[in-house]
Design a protein around this motif. Structure first.
Motif, PDB file in Angstrom:
ATOM      1  N   GLY A  74       0.809  -1.208   0.000  1.00  0.00           N
ATOM      2  CA  GLY A  74       0.000   0.000   0.000  1.00  0.00           C
ATOM      3  C   GLY A  74       0.846   1.264   0.000  1.00  0.00           C
ATOM      4  N   LEU A  78       1.099   3.938  -3.005  1.00  0.00           N
ATOM      5  CA  LEU A  78       0.850   5.352  -2.738  1.00  0.00           C
ATOM      6  C   LEU A  78       1.974   6.220  -3.306  1.00  0.00           C
ATOM      7  CD1 LEU A  78      -0.746   7.627  -1.352  1.00  0.00           C
ATOM      8  CD2 LEU A  78       0.510   7.099   0.756  1.00  0.00           C
ATOM      9  N   PHE A 104      -5.372   3.658  -8.005  1.00  0.00           N
ATOM     10  CA  PHE A 104      -6.106   4.066  -6.804  1.00  0.00           C
ATOM     11  C   PHE A 104      -6.857   2.905  -6.151  1.00  0.00           C
ATOM     12  CE2 PHE A 104     -10.018   5.557  -4.759  1.00  0.00           C
ATOM     13  CZ  PHE A 104      -9.475   6.334  -3.745  1.00  0.00           C
ATOM     14  N   PRO A 105      -7.636   2.085  -6.884  1.00  0.00           N
ATOM     15  CA  PRO A 105      -8.272   0.930  -6.240  1.00  0.00           C
ATOM     16  C   PRO A 105      -7.258  -0.042  -5.641  1.00  0.00           C
ATOM     17  CG  PRO A 105      -9.279   1.365  -8.366  1.00  0.00           C
ATOM     18  CD  PRO A 105      -8.067   2.227  -8.285  1.00  0.00           C
ATOM     19  N   PHE A 108      -6.207   1.502  -2.387  1.00  0.00           N
ATOM     20  CA  PHE A 108      -7.325   1.416  -1.452  1.00  0.00           C
ATOM     21  C   PHE A 108      -7.453   0.006  -0.886  1.00  0.00           C
ATOM     22  CE2 PHE A 108     -12.195   1.434  -1.041  1.00  0.00           C
ATOM     23  CZ  PHE A 108     -12.144   1.953   0.240  1.00  0.00           C
ATOM     24  N   PHE A 109      -7.319  -0.989  -1.761  1.00  0.00           N
ATOM     25  CA  PHE A 109      -7.410  -2.387  -1.346  1.00  0.00           C
ATOM     26  C   PHE A 109      -6.269  -2.760  -0.399  1.00  0.00           C
ATOM     27  CE2 PHE A 109      -5.629  -6.624  -2.358  1.00  0.00           C
ATOM     28  CZ  PHE A 109      -6.593  -7.404  -1.739  1.00  0.00           C
ATOM     29  N   GLY A 112      -6.535  -0.877   3.010  1.00  0.00           N
ATOM     30  CA  GLY A 112      -7.689  -1.400   3.737  1.00  0.00           C
ATOM     31  C   GLY A 112      -7.435  -2.786   4.296  1.00  0.00           C
ATOM     32  N   TYR A 138     -14.472  -3.091   0.001  1.00  0.00           N
ATOM     33  CA  TYR A 138     -13.285  -2.531  -0.646  1.00  0.00           C
ATOM     34  C   TYR A 138     -12.577  -3.566  -1.519  1.00  0.00           C
ATOM     35  CZ  TYR A 138     -10.193  -4.390   3.114  1.00  0.00           C
ATOM     36  OH  TYR A 138      -9.514  -5.193   4.005  1.00  0.00           O
ATOM     37  N   ALA A 142     -12.263  -2.792  -5.528  1.00  0.00           N
ATOM     38  CA  ALA A 142     -10.955  -2.729  -6.170  1.00  0.00           C
ATOM     39  C   ALA A 142     -10.863  -3.717  -7.320  1.00  0.00           C
ATOM     40  CB  ALA A 142      -9.855  -3.009  -5.144  1.00  0.00           C
ATOM     41  N   TYR A 186     -15.974   3.497 -11.620  1.00  0.00           N
ATOM     42  CA  TYR A 186     -16.005   3.537 -10.164  1.00  0.00           C
ATOM     43  C   TYR A 186     -17.441   3.417  -9.645  1.00  0.00           C
ATOM     44  CZ  TYR A 186     -11.080   4.953  -9.605  1.00  0.00           C
ATOM     45  OH  TYR A 186      -9.711   4.978  -9.580  1.00  0.00           O
TER      46      TYR A 186
END
Length: 353
Positions: A74, A78, A104-105, A108-109, A112, A138, A142, A186
């Motif tokens: 992650g 990022l 981005f997904p 996020f995955f 999370g 999530y 994703a 999305y």
């Protein structure tokens, strides 16, 4: 107390006792019936195997491993995301913006999952029903967003190859159009991810192998819905479309022998291939192979899927402008470039070979 389990008299519910807790803790309501995989015999159904949990010690090891791995991935994803954003040259190209929306997904995955698995490990069980619902949301968001955005990119690459084959100039979609495509995908992914929250008995989430909350089959009706409808909405349609495009490119000889068009087409084909290669085996490990393989196959499948975001980012960095943007961000070279305008030739989304 030592780790183990015991059955509450008169209820049939099994309570898990964990070695790092001072008191027995029952599974959260709606997450599991407390069945351990070791308790199932050869007559166990596929549905029972799907939701049976390993021992508490194994659960702890898996959650800590997944949490640490997902956390690292992650953070790296990022950095990749911010690297593209920090470069006006990179984020000003249409295909790069598609890559940005795909990452981005993934980010996020990964973040999370790191938080969820860490909380589960700290609590010694699924820490809450809401947490289980959020994990399902999530993960499916994703997965759906990534699958369909890859299909959108493949469509653009297919259009580019056809234009090149017909000696017509290809103009990439404007950034606003790319953002519109991402917004539609999305929104669709949110719809698909929220289906388990509708409260229907036909489609609901539970703990897959006692490790992660996902939409699972629990009877014949739910199996028919999952494989005849939900799977195709999730990834079946994009997978068929990508297969068709590959077949069409091969049959019509659309891939040029050299040049920038060929390089860009192969580059994005690699990104799509990485997604399929790293998520399809995970689907097999979770949903299809329970009678053949043991618990650890699902654990390895989870590790394999958690590596997908960083592998995709690594492949994306092979594109010159993306690689330079990420490198400049990591080394803070972009700080001195703030306010300096990058130049582009008529917005054409191709790099020199």
């Amino acid at each position: 107390p030592r780790g183990g389990s015991r059955e509450c008299r008169g209820t049939g519910r099994r309570t898990v006792i964990l070695p790092w807790n001072t008191a027995p803790q029952a599974p959260a309501m709606g997450l599991s019936d407390g069945t351990l995989r070791a308790e199932l015999d050869e007559s166990a159904t596929r549905f029972e195997l799907l939701s049976a949990s390993p021992s508490p010690h194994v659960q702890f090891i898996v959650w800590v491993t997944w949490s640490a791995l997902a956390g690292v991935v992650g953070i790296l994803t990022l950095i990749f995301f911010l690297g593209i954003l920090s470069s006006s040259k990179a984020r000003g190209r249409s295909f790069n913006v598609y890559v940005l929306f795909i990452s981005f997904p993934d980010m996020f995955f990964s973040i999370g999952c790191s938080v969820t698995c860490g909380l589960n490990a700290a609590a010694g069980q699924y820490y809450s029903e809401r947490g289980c619902s959020f994990q399902t949301f999530y993960t499916i968001f994703a997965f759906t967003a990534n699958a369909w955005l890859n299909a959108v990119i493949v469509r653009q690459v297919h259009t580019m190859l056809r234009s090149s084959h017909q000696r017509r100039r290809y103009k990439p979609p404007p950034i606003k159009v790319v953002c519109g495509h991402a917004a539609i995908v999305y929104s669709y992914a949110v719809f698909i991810a929220s289906m388990t929250l509708w409260g229907t008995s036909l489609h609901r989430h539970t703990n897959a192998r006692g490790l992660a909350c996902l939409p699972l089959e629990h009877n014949l009706q739910s199996s028919l819905f999952f494989w005849l409808c939900y799977f195709w909405l999730l990834m079946g349609i994009p997978l068929v479309y990508v297969t068709y495009v590959l077949f069409d490119v091969k049959r019509r000889g659309l891939l040029p022998p050299g040049g920038r068009t060929r390089s860009v087409a192969i580059f994005f084909a690699r990104i799509t291939f990485v997604f399929v290669l790293m998520w399809l085996p995970t689907m097999v490990a979770i949903y299809m192979a329970n009678r053949i393989t043991g618990f650890w196959f699902g654990f390895i499948g989870g590790i394999w899927s958690h590596l997908q975001p960083i592998v995709s980012a690594g492949v994306a960095c092979m594109k010159k402008d993306i690689g330079e943007a990420v490198l400049n961000f990591v080394t803070c070279r972009w700080c001195g470039a703030v306010g300096r305008r990058d130049t582009m030739v008529d917005g054409y989304d191709m790099d020199e070979d």
